[in-house]
Design an enzyme around this catalytic site. Structure first.
Site, short mmCIF file in Angstrom:
data_model
loop_
_atom_site.label_atom_id
_atom_site.label_comp_id
_atom_site.label_asym_id
_atom_site.label_seq_id
_atom_site.Cartn_x
_atom_site.Cartn_y
_atom_site.Cartn_z
N ARG A 223 -14.07 -83.16 95.15
CA ARG A 223 -15.05 -83.21 96.23
C ARG A 223 -15.68 -84.60 96.26
NH1 ARG A 223 -13.76 -80.25 99.26
NH2 ARG A 223 -14.34 -78.12 99.62
N HIS A 271 -8.63 -87.14 103.06
CA HIS A 271 -8.80 -85.72 102.69
C HIS A 271 -7.58 -84.91 103.13
CE1 HIS A 271 -11.98 -82.43 101.77
NE2 HIS A 271 -10.77 -82.04 101.40
N1 LIG Z 1 -8.55 -82.80 98.51
C1 LIG Z 1 -8.10 -81.68 99.03
O1 LIG Z 1 -7.37 -81.67 100.01
C2 LIG Z 1 -8.47 -80.36 98.38
C3 LIG Z 1 -7.76 -79.21 98.72
C4 LIG Z 1 -8.05 -78.02 98.05
C5 LIG Z 1 -9.03 -77.98 97.07
N2 LIG Z 1 -9.71 -79.13 96.77
C6 LIG Z 1 -10.73 -79.12 95.72
O2 LIG Z 1 -10.11 -78.86 94.47
C7 LIG Z 1 -11.10 -78.38 93.57
C8 LIG Z 1 -10.53 -77.28 92.69
O3 LIG Z 1 -10.29 -76.10 93.42
P1 LIG Z 1 -9.86 -74.73 92.68
O4 LIG Z 1 -9.60 -73.73 93.75
O5 LIG Z 1 -8.80 -75.00 91.66
O6 LIG Z 1 -11.23 -74.40 91.90
P2 LIG Z 1 -11.52 -73.19 90.90
O7 LIG Z 1 -10.39 -72.20 90.90
O8 LIG Z 1 -12.88 -72.70 91.20
O9 LIG Z 1 -11.51 -73.88 89.45
C9 LIG Z 1 -12.52 -74.71 89.02
C10 LIG Z 1 -12.19 -75.24 87.61
O10 LIG Z 1 -13.18 -76.21 87.26
C11 LIG Z 1 -13.73 -75.86 85.99
N3 LIG Z 1 -15.15 -76.23 85.94
C12 LIG Z 1 -16.16 -75.86 86.79
N4 LIG Z 1 -17.33 -76.39 86.40
C13 LIG Z 1 -17.06 -77.11 85.28
C14 LIG Z 1 -17.86 -77.88 84.40
N5 LIG Z 1 -19.18 -78.02 84.58
N6 LIG Z 1 -17.26 -78.48 83.35
C15 LIG Z 1 -15.93 -78.33 83.13
N7 LIG Z 1 -15.10 -77.61 83.94
C16 LIG Z 1 -15.68 -77.01 85.00
C17 LIG Z 1 -13.58 -74.37 85.88
O11 LIG Z 1 -13.64 -74.01 84.51
P3 LIG Z 1 -13.43 -72.48 84.01
O12 LIG Z 1 -11.98 -72.17 84.31
O13 LIG Z 1 -13.70 -72.54 82.56
O14 LIG Z 1 -14.39 -71.64 84.83
C18 LIG Z 1 -12.21 -74.16 86.54
O15 LIG Z 1 -11.19 -74.40 85.61
C19 LIG Z 1 -12.31 -78.01 94.43
O16 LIG Z 1 -13.27 -79.05 94.36
C20 LIG Z 1 -11.74 -77.98 95.83
O17 LIG Z 1 -12.73 -78.25 96.79
C21 LIG Z 1 -9.45 -80.32 97.39
#
Ligand SMILES: NC(=O)c1ccc[n+]([C@@H]2O[C@H](COP(=O)([O-])OP(=O)(O)OC[C@H]3O[C@@H](n4cnc5c(N)ncnc54)[C@H](OP(=O)(O)O)[C@@H]3O)[C@@H](O)[C@H]2O)c1
Length: 308
Positions: A223, A271
């Site tokens: 993000r 993005h």
């Molecule tokens: N650029 C783009 O086009 C695009 C497209 C899609 C998604 N994204 C972004 O990609 C990111 C990931 O998405 P996702 O669906 O994989 O998310 P998710 O399933 O919610 O996973 C989040 C991960 O981050 C970890 N985490 C959260 N807070 C943390 C902290 N304080 N310290 C250490 N680790 C932490 C979590 O740990 P735990 O497993 O231990 O809970 C989990 O492993 C998001 O920001 C999303 O907006 C970007």
């Protein structure tokens, strides 16, 4: 008839209305402000105006049109309704393609070769083994864990950092703040795939970047607000970072004239790392509305107190 309203203050969501109708013809799908908005039981959102959700007296479900929910749950007037997000294997696949491209770009030193081209310089960089290149992934959720495993299959040496420990075959796991330094210390290519929460806002800052080996690379696809732009530019200027691929920004579109466009050794992408298709969003919203109406458990519910 159940009414679904599409709400954003800065993104044209109108292409999603036909996709939701195709997936669930029984729903009435409106754009925010259309006559009948106040009847909405379901809101599908991206960056909704503050207070807009609280103005819907019949609201029972808030659905993000994306994987992230930070721009929804940051509203202090967020009503007490479940918040769901899109979780799509196609999303993880698209992200994996993008990050794999970036990691290979740096492994095979395409950055050096492309920089040489304007001066017509023929220089063949030494070919490194992927297994000698350490990629570190911050965030091992739905997307990060898939990216980690795909990079591992290609042969990279992969490590990951999350809040909690877990077992991911072939991936060295670090967890919690206590292991953040050890995770960063040997990471040559840092990939940010964290959600945006109060704990992760600004995490790509001077202190974090200083813990990486000198000359590390950054692939930022999480993000925009993870990024402290001044600190990333300073690290690029000093060579602490020798390259960065930045896909997300605190302000999008990244404004013309923003210094990031011209930072040394940076690739700016709009993005685009992975975008869920309208069909996927439509079918996931439709599936969740059906769950809601039949009092069955919702899919991909977010823990609002945790922030993701
Ligand atoms: N650029 C783009 O086009 C695009 C497209 C899609 C998604 N994204 C972004 O990609 C990111 C990931 O998405 P996702 O669906 O994989 O998310 P998710 O399933 O919610 O996973 C989040 C991960 O981050 C970890 N985490 C959260 N807070 C943390 C902290 N304080 N310290 C250490 N680790 C932490 C979590 O740990 P735990 O497993 O231990 O809970 C989990 O492993 C998001 O920001 C999303 O907006 C970007």
């Amino acid at each position: 008839m159940t009414t679904v309203v599409l709400i954003s203050r800065d993104y044209d969501m109108s292409h999603l209305a036909p996709a939701i109708r195709r997936a669930a013809p029984e729903l009435r799908v409106l754009m925010y402000g259309d006559k009948g908005t106040a009847d909405a039981e379901v809101a599908v959102c991206w960056n909704p105006p503050a207070g807009a959700l609280a103005d819907l007296p019949r609201l029972r479900l808030i659905h993000s049109m994306a994987a992230g929910v930070d721009n929804i749950i940051s509203d202090p007037t967020l009503p007490d309704a479940p918040v769901c997000r899109v979780v799509d294997p196609g999303h993880a696949q698209g992200m994996s393609e993008f990050v794999t491209w970036g990691a290979l770009h740096y492994l095979r030193q395409l950055d050096v070769v492309m920089a040489n081209q304007p001066a017509e310089t023929w220089y063949r960089p030494e070919q490194r083994k992927a297994s000698d290149c350490r990629v570190g992934i911050m965030g091992l959720g739905e997307i990060g864990s898939r990216v980690a495993q795909d990079l591992r299959r290609i042969g990279f040496s992969v490590r990951g950092w999350a809040r909690s420990a877990r077992d991911l075959p072939g991936v060295e796991i670090f967890s919690g703040e206590g292991e953040f330094g050890a995770f960063l210390r040997d990471t040559e290519i840092l990939v940010c795939l964290l959600p945006l929460t109060e704990l992760t806002r600004g995490i790509l800052n001077r202190q974090t970047l200083a813990m990486l080996p000198h000359g590390a690379k950054l692939i930022h696809v999480g993000r925009g607000e993870h990024l402290v732009a001044e600190d990333v530019m300073a690290a690029l200027r000093t060579g602490q970072l020798s390259g960065a691929i930045l896909d997300v920004f605190p302000q999008e579109p990244l404004p013309q004239g923003d210094a990031l466009w011209r930072a040394p050794n940076v690739i700016i992408t709009p993005h685009m790392a992975s975008v869920a298709s309208a069909e996927t969003i439509g079918s996931q919203v439709a599936a969740n509305v059906r769950q809601l109406l039949s009092d069955e458990p919702l899919y991909n519910v977010v823990d609002v107190s945790r922030g993701y």
